[in-house]
Design a protein around this motif. Structure first.
Motif, PDB file in Angstrom:
ATOM      1  N   MET A   1       0.857  -1.193   0.000  1.00  0.00           N
ATOM      2  CA  MET A   1       0.000   0.000   0.000  1.00  0.00           C
ATOM      3  C   MET A   1       0.894   1.244   0.000  1.00  0.00           C
ATOM      4  O   MET A   1       1.754   1.376   0.857  1.00  0.00           O
ATOM      5  CB  MET A   1      -0.866  -0.029   1.264  1.00  0.00           C
ATOM      6  CG  MET A   1      -1.977   0.968   1.216  1.00  0.00           C
ATOM      7  SD  MET A   1      -3.126   0.770   2.583  1.00  0.00           S
ATOM      8  CE  MET A   1      -2.198   1.506   3.921  1.00  0.00           C
ATOM      9  N   ASP A   2       0.671   2.143  -0.958  1.00  0.00           N
ATOM     10  CA  ASP A   2       1.589   3.273  -1.055  1.00  0.00           C
ATOM     11  C   ASP A   2       0.937   4.609  -0.708  1.00  0.00           C
ATOM     12  O   ASP A   2       1.470   5.660  -1.028  1.00  0.00           O
ATOM     13  CB  ASP A   2       2.205   3.332  -2.458  1.00  0.00           C
ATOM     14  CG  ASP A   2       1.134   3.454  -3.521  1.00  0.00           C
ATOM     15  OD1 ASP A   2      -0.064   3.470  -3.145  1.00  0.00           O
ATOM     16  OD2 ASP A   2       1.481   3.527  -4.702  1.00  0.00           O
ATOM     17  N   GLU A   3      -0.198   4.567  -0.057  1.00  0.00           N
ATOM     18  CA  GLU A   3      -0.831   5.829   0.366  1.00  0.00           C
ATOM     19  C   GLU A   3      -0.782   5.940   1.884  1.00  0.00           C
ATOM     20  O   GLU A   3      -0.883   4.937   2.582  1.00  0.00           O
ATOM     21  CB  GLU A   3      -2.302   5.872  -0.069  1.00  0.00           C
ATOM     22  CG  GLU A   3      -2.532   5.967  -1.560  1.00  0.00           C
ATOM     23  CD  GLU A   3      -2.365   7.381  -2.125  1.00  0.00           C
ATOM     24  OE1 GLU A   3      -1.975   8.286  -1.367  1.00  0.00           O
ATOM     25  OE2 GLU A   3      -2.623   7.545  -3.330  1.00  0.00           O
ATOM     26  N   SER A   4      -0.654   7.181   2.379  1.00  0.00           N
ATOM     27  CA  SER A   4      -0.757   7.412   3.821  1.00  0.00           C
ATOM     28  C   SER A   4      -1.961   8.309   4.064  1.00  0.00           C
ATOM     29  O   SER A   4      -2.324   9.093   3.189  1.00  0.00           O
ATOM     30  CB  SER A   4       0.465   8.149   4.356  1.00  0.00           C
ATOM     31  OG  SER A   4       1.608   7.673   3.759  1.00  0.00           O
ATOM     32  N   PRO A   5      -2.528   8.232   5.283  1.00  0.00           N
ATOM     33  CA  PRO A   5      -3.630   9.154   5.566  1.00  0.00           C
ATOM     34  C   PRO A   5      -3.105  10.585   5.570  1.00  0.00           C
ATOM     35  O   PRO A   5      -1.992  10.837   6.039  1.00  0.00           O
ATOM     36  CB  PRO A   5      -4.099   8.738   6.962  1.00  0.00           C
ATOM     37  CG  PRO A   5      -3.054   7.855   7.518  1.00  0.00           C
ATOM     38  CD  PRO A   5      -2.210   7.348   6.402  1.00  0.00           C
ATOM     39  N   GLN A   6      -3.884  11.505   5.028  1.00  0.00           N
ATOM     40  CA  GLN A   6      -3.391  12.886   4.993  1.00  0.00           C
ATOM     41  C   GLN A   6      -3.509  13.535   6.367  1.00  0.00           C
ATOM     42  O   GLN A   6      -4.309  13.110   7.201  1.00  0.00           O
ATOM     43  CB  GLN A   6      -4.141  13.692   3.958  1.00  0.00           C
ATOM     44  CG  GLN A   6      -5.509  14.144   4.426  1.00  0.00           C
ATOM     45  CD  GLN A   6      -6.159  15.028   3.382  1.00  0.00           C
ATOM     46  OE1 GLN A   6      -6.598  14.557   2.347  1.00  0.00           O
ATOM     47  NE2 GLN A   6      -6.201  16.309   3.669  1.00  0.00           N
ATOM     48  N   SER A   7      -2.689  14.545   6.560  1.00  0.00           N
ATOM     49  CA  SER A   7      -2.723  15.245   7.839  1.00  0.00           C
ATOM     50  C   SER A   7      -3.944  16.168   7.881  1.00  0.00           C
ATOM     51  O   SER A   7      -4.470  16.572   6.850  1.00  0.00           O
ATOM     52  CB  SER A   7      -1.428  16.036   7.982  1.00  0.00           C
ATOM     53  OG  SER A   7      -1.688  17.360   8.277  1.00  0.00           O
ATOM     54  N   PHE A   8      -4.390  16.478   9.086  1.00  0.00           N
ATOM     55  CA  PHE A   8      -5.541  17.370   9.252  1.00  0.00           C
ATOM     56  C   PHE A   8      -5.114  18.842   9.323  1.00  0.00           C
ATOM     57  O   PHE A   8      -5.959  19.714   9.484  1.00  0.00           O
ATOM     58  CB  PHE A   8      -6.310  16.991  10.536  1.00  0.00           C
ATOM     59  CG  PHE A   8      -7.508  16.115  10.272  1.00  0.00           C
ATOM     60  CD1 PHE A   8      -7.349  14.773   9.967  1.00  0.00           C
ATOM     61  CD2 PHE A   8      -8.798  16.627  10.304  1.00  0.00           C
ATOM     62  CE1 PHE A   8      -8.446  13.954   9.717  1.00  0.00           C
ATOM     63  CE2 PHE A   8      -9.910  15.834  10.052  1.00  0.00           C
ATOM     64  CZ  PHE A   8      -9.734  14.494   9.755  1.00  0.00           C
ATOM     65  N   ASP A   9      -3.787  19.084   9.183  1.00  0.00           N
ATOM     66  CA  ASP A   9      -3.269  20.440   9.418  1.00  0.00           C
ATOM     67  C   ASP A   9      -4.013  21.526   8.647  1.00  0.00           C
ATOM     68  O   ASP A   9      -4.228  22.611   9.160  1.00  0.00           O
ATOM     69  CB  ASP A   9      -1.799  20.516   9.022  1.00  0.00           C
ATOM     70  CG  ASP A   9      -0.932  19.829  10.042  1.00  0.00           C
ATOM     71  OD1 ASP A   9      -1.488  19.341  11.039  1.00  0.00           O
ATOM     72  OD2 ASP A   9       0.300  19.780   9.833  1.00  0.00           O
ATOM     73  N   THR A  17     -12.968  15.180  12.930  1.00  0.00           N
ATOM     74  CA  THR A  17     -11.700  15.644  13.477  1.00  0.00           C
ATOM     75  C   THR A  17     -10.932  14.400  13.907  1.00  0.00           C
ATOM     76  O   THR A  17     -11.552  13.342  14.062  1.00  0.00           O
ATOM     77  CB  THR A  17     -12.019  16.613  14.650  1.00  0.00           C
ATOM     78  OG1 THR A  17     -10.897  17.400  14.972  1.00  0.00           O
ATOM     79  CG2 THR A  17     -12.532  15.888  15.883  1.00  0.00           C
ATOM     80  N   PRO A  18      -9.610  14.452  14.060  1.00  0.00           N
ATOM     81  CA  PRO A  18      -8.923  13.224  14.475  1.00  0.00           C
ATOM     82  C   PRO A  18      -9.512  12.695  15.788  1.00  0.00           C
ATOM     83  O   PRO A  18      -9.812  13.478  16.687  1.00  0.00           O
ATOM     84  CB  PRO A  18      -7.474  13.685  14.671  1.00  0.00           C
ATOM     85  CG  PRO A  18      -7.338  14.879  13.784  1.00  0.00           C
ATOM     86  CD  PRO A  18      -8.675  15.563  13.824  1.00  0.00           C
ATOM     87  N   PRO A  19      -9.698  11.378  15.894  1.00  0.00           N
ATOM     88  CA  PRO A  19     -10.312  10.846  17.103  1.00  0.00           C
ATOM     89  C   PRO A  19      -9.466  11.109  18.353  1.00  0.00           C
ATOM     90  O   PRO A  19      -8.245  11.187  18.275  1.00  0.00           O
ATOM     91  CB  PRO A  19     -10.426   9.348  16.835  1.00  0.00           C
ATOM     92  CG  PRO A  19      -9.725   9.062  15.567  1.00  0.00           C
ATOM     93  CD  PRO A  19      -9.406  10.348  14.887  1.00  0.00           C
ATOM     94  N   HIS A  20     -10.142  11.257  19.464  1.00  0.00           N
ATOM     95  CA  HIS A  20      -9.468  11.388  20.761  1.00  0.00           C
ATOM     96  C   HIS A  20      -8.666  10.104  21.003  1.00  0.00           C
ATOM     97  O   HIS A  20      -9.089   9.019  20.579  1.00  0.00           O
ATOM     98  CB  HIS A  20     -10.545  11.571  21.826  1.00  0.00           C
ATOM     99  CG  HIS A  20     -10.009  11.902  23.174  1.00  0.00           C
ATOM    100  ND1 HIS A  20      -9.502  10.939  24.023  1.00  0.00           N
ATOM    101  CD2 HIS A  20      -9.898  13.082  23.826  1.00  0.00           C
ATOM    102  CE1 HIS A  20      -9.098  11.526  25.135  1.00  0.00           C
ATOM    103  NE2 HIS A  20      -9.326  12.821  25.047  1.00  0.00           N
TER     104      HIS A  20
END
Ligand code: 0PR
Length: 365
Positions: A1-9, A17-20
């Protein structure tokens, strides 16, 4: 797999929103469990009961009926289904035009006529317009507590009275607003008005992992109107729309509700409210036309070329139907992030020559 999750910046348009951390951990632990088969997976089923109880507290309802849905779309769809079961054959449902598009999907799937009432100039349901559309075949009326575009709160008690007079159910869509509204003066919940069903989504401001929506009903009988038999499962009936469901979503919702309700959410509300107010002031000082934020969504008029340039710089921003740039001030949208955004906005506005002031005065960030 060559994709990463993108940042929320640079994500300024998301209601999620990113989970607690506790939500993330619970999601991983319960990944393989299926709350859709509670007799085989009783621990996640108990977590779901806890989550629903706490969602009831969030929404001012003792002893709530409900379940953790896949999201606001499913919860709204099920609420329309409950209303249809409650109403007559050729039922209609009245929504304000500010309602989320999930109601269009629901009406289409369920064969319910959707009647759309115009909102007032400030984006809230117009009572007269709703009253005009309600008739003897109206099975449900929808109020939105935190609209998707502007974060507006409809006059829930008055809409509930209107629905009750027509013998219809009142559904409140607080998918997004539900975790901010308990800390405001708004009348929006089961204790404030004759609300029958409600959507309130842990996977938005509740900081659970996706998928975790919430459907609540004042009476068990409302939910039971959705019952189908499940002869070959250990549990014999189901009210949910999906069969197999995400144990990760359910467990993460239960964990984060335990952790943050009420004090953590109160602090969060204070922070995002301050951020939204600060951003609105900053934009106002620059001469932008800003829609006053009622909850933590800021919308303002922006030149299309500036909007496109900001997107090219990686800012994930969205527009309202009327074209304003809309920023959802979720917990990950900090003043530092917005300070960078404003620097880029100033630069791009100057490039295009929109005539807005750049970084005027002191006090930003
Ligand atoms: N009700 C309201 C008031 C909503 O705002 C939304 C979603 C829904 C129901 C439907 O919820 P689900 O998307 O959970 O089914 N509002 C946002 C929207 O559609 C959701 C969103 C979330 C958008 C994350 C972008 C994003 O990155 O615009």
């Amino acid at each position: 797999m060559d994709e990463s999750p993108q940042s929320f910046d640079r994500v300024l348009s998301s209601m999620c929103t990113p989970p607690h951390p506790v939500a993330r951990e619970a999601a991983e632990r319960f990944l393989a469990t299926n709350p859709g088969d509670p007799a085989s997976f009783p621990s996640v089923a108990r977590l779901e009961e806890r989550a629903v109880d706490t969602l009831g507290e969030v929404a001012g309802l003792d002893d709530p009926a409900g379940y953790v849905a896949s999201g606001g779309t499913e919860a709204n769809l099920q609420a329309v289904r409950i209303a249809r079961e409650h109403g007559r054959n050729d039922a209609n449902v009245v929504i304000p035009e500010s309602a989320h598009f999930s109601f269009r999907k629901a009406a289409d799937l369920l064969g319910v006529e959707l009647r759309v009432a115009p909102t007032d100039a400030d984006g809230r349901a117009n009572l007269d317009a709703v009253a005009e559309l309600v008739d003897a075949d109206t099975a449900g009326v929808v109020a939105v507590a935190g609209t998707t575009e502007y974060g507006r709160v409809d006059p829930v008690p008055a809409l509930a009275d209107l629905a009750a007079d027509a013998g219809a159910l009142l559904h409140v869509d607080a998918a997004w607003g539900g975790f901010e509204l308990p800390f405001t003066d708004h009348a929006w919940n089961f204790a404030d008005a004759a609300v029958d069903t409600m959507t309130v989504d842990p996977h938005k401001l509740g900081r659970a992992a996706i998928p975790a929506g919430g459907l609540l009903a004042r009476e068990e009988s409302l939910l039971e109107s959705l019952t189908v038999d499940t002869p070959y499962l250990e549990s014999r009936t189901q009210v949910t729309l999906p069969g197999t469901r995400s144990g990760a979503g359910v467990a993460s919702a239960a964990a984060v509700l335990d952790e943050l309700w009420p004090d953590g959410y109160r602090d969060q509300r204070r922070r995002i409210r301050d951020t939204a107010g600060w951003l609105a002031d900053e934009l106002d000082r620059r001469g932008y036309d800003v829609v006053d934020p009622e909850l933590s969504i800021v919308a303002f008029d922006v030149d299309t070329r500036v909007f496109e340039a900001l997107r090219d710089e990686g800012w994930r921003v969205a527009r309202t139907g009327d074209g304003e740039l809309r920023i959802v001030c979720g917990p990950h949208v900090t003043r530092d992030v917005l300070g960078e955004f404003l620097d880029d906005l100033d630069r791009r506005a100057a490039d295009v020559g929109t005539g807005h002031r750049a970084n005027p005065g002191a006090g930003s960030r």
